[in-house]
Motif scaffolding. Sequence first.
Motif, PDB file in Angstrom:
ATOM      1  N   ALA A 195       0.810  -1.210   0.000  1.00 62.52           N
ATOM      2  CA  ALA A 195       0.000   0.000   0.000  1.00 62.52           C
ATOM      3  C   ALA A 195       0.850   1.269   0.000  1.00 62.52           C
ATOM      4  CB  ALA A 195      -0.940   0.001   1.200  1.00 62.52           C
ATOM      5  N   LEU A 196       2.143   1.122   0.365  1.00 62.73           N
ATOM      6  CA  LEU A 196       3.045   2.275   0.395  1.00 62.73           C
ATOM      7  C   LEU A 196       3.618   2.605  -0.980  1.00 62.73           C
ATOM      8  CD1 LEU A 196       5.006   1.459   3.684  1.00 62.73           C
ATOM      9  CD2 LEU A 196       3.085   3.033   3.403  1.00 62.73           C
ATOM     10  N   VAL A 197       3.433   1.685  -1.951  1.00 64.98           N
ATOM     11  CA  VAL A 197       3.948   1.922  -3.298  1.00 64.98           C
ATOM     12  C   VAL A 197       3.130   3.036  -3.951  1.00 64.98           C
ATOM     13  CG1 VAL A 197       4.320   0.917  -5.579  1.00 64.98           C
ATOM     14  CG2 VAL A 197       4.729  -0.459  -3.525  1.00 64.98           C
ATOM     15  N   PRO A 198       3.791   4.080  -4.464  1.00 63.50           N
ATOM     16  CA  PRO A 198       3.061   5.199  -5.071  1.00 63.50           C
ATOM     17  C   PRO A 198       2.081   4.736  -6.147  1.00 63.50           C
ATOM     18  CG  PRO A 198       5.378   5.760  -4.837  1.00 63.50           C
ATOM     19  CD  PRO A 198       5.250   4.300  -4.485  1.00 63.50           C
ATOM     20  N   GLY A 199       0.866   5.238  -6.065  1.00 67.92           N
ATOM     21  CA  GLY A 199      -0.131   4.924  -7.076  1.00 67.92           C
ATOM     22  C   GLY A 199      -0.834   3.597  -6.889  1.00 67.92           C
ATOM     23  N   HIS A 200      -0.427   2.832  -5.867  1.00 70.92           N
ATOM     24  CA  HIS A 200      -1.028   1.513  -5.681  1.00 70.92           C
ATOM     25  C   HIS A 200      -2.102   1.567  -4.609  1.00 70.92           C
ATOM     26  CE1 HIS A 200      -1.502  -2.811  -5.293  1.00 70.92           C
ATOM     27  NE2 HIS A 200      -1.403  -2.658  -3.993  1.00 70.92           N
ATOM     28  N   LYS A 201      -3.223   0.918  -4.866  1.00 69.99           N
ATOM     29  CA  LYS A 201      -4.233   0.744  -3.841  1.00 69.99           C
ATOM     30  C   LYS A 201      -5.106  -0.449  -4.210  1.00 69.99           C
ATOM     31  CE  LYS A 201      -7.805   3.741  -5.842  1.00 69.99           C
ATOM     32  NZ  LYS A 201      -8.749   4.835  -5.568  1.00 69.99           N
ATOM     33  N   GLU A 202      -5.608  -1.092  -3.202  1.00 70.13           N
ATOM     34  CA  GLU A 202      -6.576  -2.157  -3.411  1.00 70.13           C
ATOM     35  C   GLU A 202      -7.954  -1.507  -3.554  1.00 70.13           C
ATOM     36  OE1 GLU A 202      -6.117  -5.249  -3.851  1.00 70.13           O
ATOM     37  OE2 GLU A 202      -4.078  -5.637  -3.165  1.00 70.13           O
ATOM     38  N   ASP A 203      -8.677  -1.865  -4.584  1.00 70.73           N
ATOM     39  CA  ASP A 203      -9.959  -1.233  -4.885  1.00 70.73           C
ATOM     40  C   ASP A 203     -11.075  -1.891  -4.072  1.00 70.73           C
ATOM     41  OD1 ASP A 203     -12.075   0.106  -5.893  1.00 70.73           O
ATOM     42  OD2 ASP A 203     -11.922  -0.686  -7.928  1.00 70.73           O
ATOM     43  N   LEU A 204     -11.465  -1.233  -2.983  1.00 72.47           N
ATOM     44  CA  LEU A 204     -12.540  -1.777  -2.157  1.00 72.47           C
ATOM     45  C   LEU A 204     -13.857  -1.853  -2.923  1.00 72.47           C
ATOM     46  CD1 LEU A 204     -11.978  -0.153   1.365  1.00 72.47           C
ATOM     47  CD2 LEU A 204     -11.831  -2.565   0.774  1.00 72.47           C
ATOM     48  N   GLY A 205     -14.007  -0.981  -3.914  1.00 71.69           N
ATOM     49  CA  GLY A 205     -15.231  -0.983  -4.692  1.00 71.69           C
ATOM     50  C   GLY A 205     -15.440  -2.259  -5.472  1.00 71.69           C
ATOM     51  N   ALA A 206     -14.345  -3.015  -5.704  1.00 72.06           N
ATOM     52  CA  ALA A 206     -14.448  -4.274  -6.444  1.00 72.06           C
ATOM     53  C   ALA A 206     -14.744  -5.458  -5.522  1.00 72.06           C
ATOM     54  CB  ALA A 206     -13.149  -4.534  -7.208  1.00 72.06           C
ATOM     55  N   ILE A 207     -14.857  -5.185  -4.232  1.00 78.11           N
ATOM     56  CA  ILE A 207     -15.115  -6.247  -3.260  1.00 78.11           C
ATOM     57  C   ILE A 207     -16.531  -6.068  -2.718  1.00 78.11           C
ATOM     58  CG2 ILE A 207     -14.360  -7.346  -1.114  1.00 78.11           C
ATOM     59  CD1 ILE A 207     -11.607  -6.095  -1.573  1.00 78.11           C
ATOM     60  N   PRO A 208     -17.482  -6.924  -3.100  1.00 76.37           N
ATOM     61  CA  PRO A 208     -18.864  -6.748  -2.654  1.00 76.37           C
ATOM     62  C   PRO A 208     -19.022  -6.630  -1.140  1.00 76.37           C
ATOM     63  CG  PRO A 208     -18.798  -8.338  -4.434  1.00 76.37           C
ATOM     64  CD  PRO A 208     -17.367  -8.013  -4.092  1.00 76.37           C
ATOM     65  N   MET A 209     -18.176  -7.330  -0.372  1.00 79.64           N
ATOM     66  CA  MET A 209     -18.267  -7.236   1.081  1.00 79.64           C
ATOM     67  C   MET A 209     -17.764  -5.893   1.608  1.00 79.64           C
ATOM     68  SD  MET A 209     -19.753  -9.856   2.419  1.00 79.64           S
ATOM     69  CE  MET A 209     -19.233  -9.862   4.131  1.00 79.64           C
ATOM     70  N   GLY A 210     -17.080  -5.134   0.752  1.00 74.88           N
ATOM     71  CA  GLY A 210     -16.689  -3.780   1.109  1.00 74.88           C
ATOM     72  C   GLY A 210     -15.538  -3.662   2.081  1.00 74.88           C
ATOM     73  N   ARG A 211     -14.776  -4.727   2.249  1.00 74.62           N
ATOM     74  CA  ARG A 211     -13.629  -4.672   3.164  1.00 74.62           C
ATOM     75  C   ARG A 211     -12.623  -5.752   2.810  1.00 74.62           C
ATOM     76  NH1 ARG A 211     -13.549  -8.750   6.973  1.00 74.62           N
ATOM     77  NH2 ARG A 211     -15.506  -9.923   7.280  1.00 74.62           N
ATOM     78  N   TYR A 212     -11.422  -5.610   3.345  1.00 71.09           N
ATOM     79  CA  TYR A 212     -10.405  -6.649   3.196  1.00 71.09           C
ATOM     80  C   TYR A 212     -10.667  -7.753   4.221  1.00 71.09           C
ATOM     81  CZ  TYR A 212      -7.949  -2.751   0.931  1.00 71.09           C
ATOM     82  OH  TYR A 212      -7.619  -1.689   0.142  1.00 71.09           O
ATOM     83  N   ALA A 213     -10.170  -8.927   3.923  1.00 69.46           N
ATOM     84  CA  ALA A 213     -10.244 -10.019   4.891  1.00 69.46           C
ATOM     85  C   ALA A 213      -9.253  -9.781   6.019  1.00 69.46           C
ATOM     86  CB  ALA A 213      -9.936 -11.350   4.211  1.00 69.46           C
TER      87      ALA A 213
END
Length: 247
Positions: A195-213
């Motif tokens: 997550a610290l890599v510039p420009g990188h993020k996990e898209d929560l919008g693509a996860i129906p549960m709306g969160r990371y495991a």
Amino acid sequence: MEFTGKTVLITGAASGIGRAAAVAFLREGATVGINHINQSHLFAELQATHADCADRLIELEADVRNGSEVKTMVDTLIAHTGRLDVLVNNAGVSQIKPFLETTEEDWDFIINTDLKSVFLCSKAAIPYLKINHGAIVNIASELALSGRAQYGPYTAAKGGIISLTRSLAREFAPEIRVNAVAPGPTMTPMLEKEALVPGHKEDLGAIPMGRYAEAKEIAESILFLASTRASIFCGDIISPNGGAVMR
């Protein structure tokens, strides 16, 4: 307490999903071999946190990319407990890098850590697992199913784990059940680092549960596949990913 009197070996178990799996197996009564490399401080922390069952934790420092170290690791565990019932091939690394900038060294490091280690550890463990009709649980990734830009070596390695899982399942059933867990984005130190890599993020919008495991949620899937509750599972890939991948 299904795993009372049984021995579990987990690679890359000092932190993240491996550590959560170790805690889950401890809860179920198992003796757990904790493999790591240069993370003795995290093993000591695990012992302190679970002082009531610290006698069922065995430290196994070894580079799982190295066949001789893997053999020594398994031999050491057998010398301590006299048996092996479950192998969890969890050790892994990742890297975010454009494909055309990925070096041969990058490729070898990730493939050897994530995929070659599964080959080496399984080969060393299977003779002992056969004795007790044990189980292997490999840790793949939902990215092996969906793919992702700039993750070439990682997705290749995790895809290889899925294929190897099915091959081993066909070869060693019914004596050994071999299955895999392919988690979605999970809150671990590796994800936090990415997550610290510039420009990188996990898209929560693509996860129906709306969160990371959480790591402990993935650990429950690992525990299930290793248990008799999954007695008919063979060569299966379960993917706890919050709905990010639906097949």
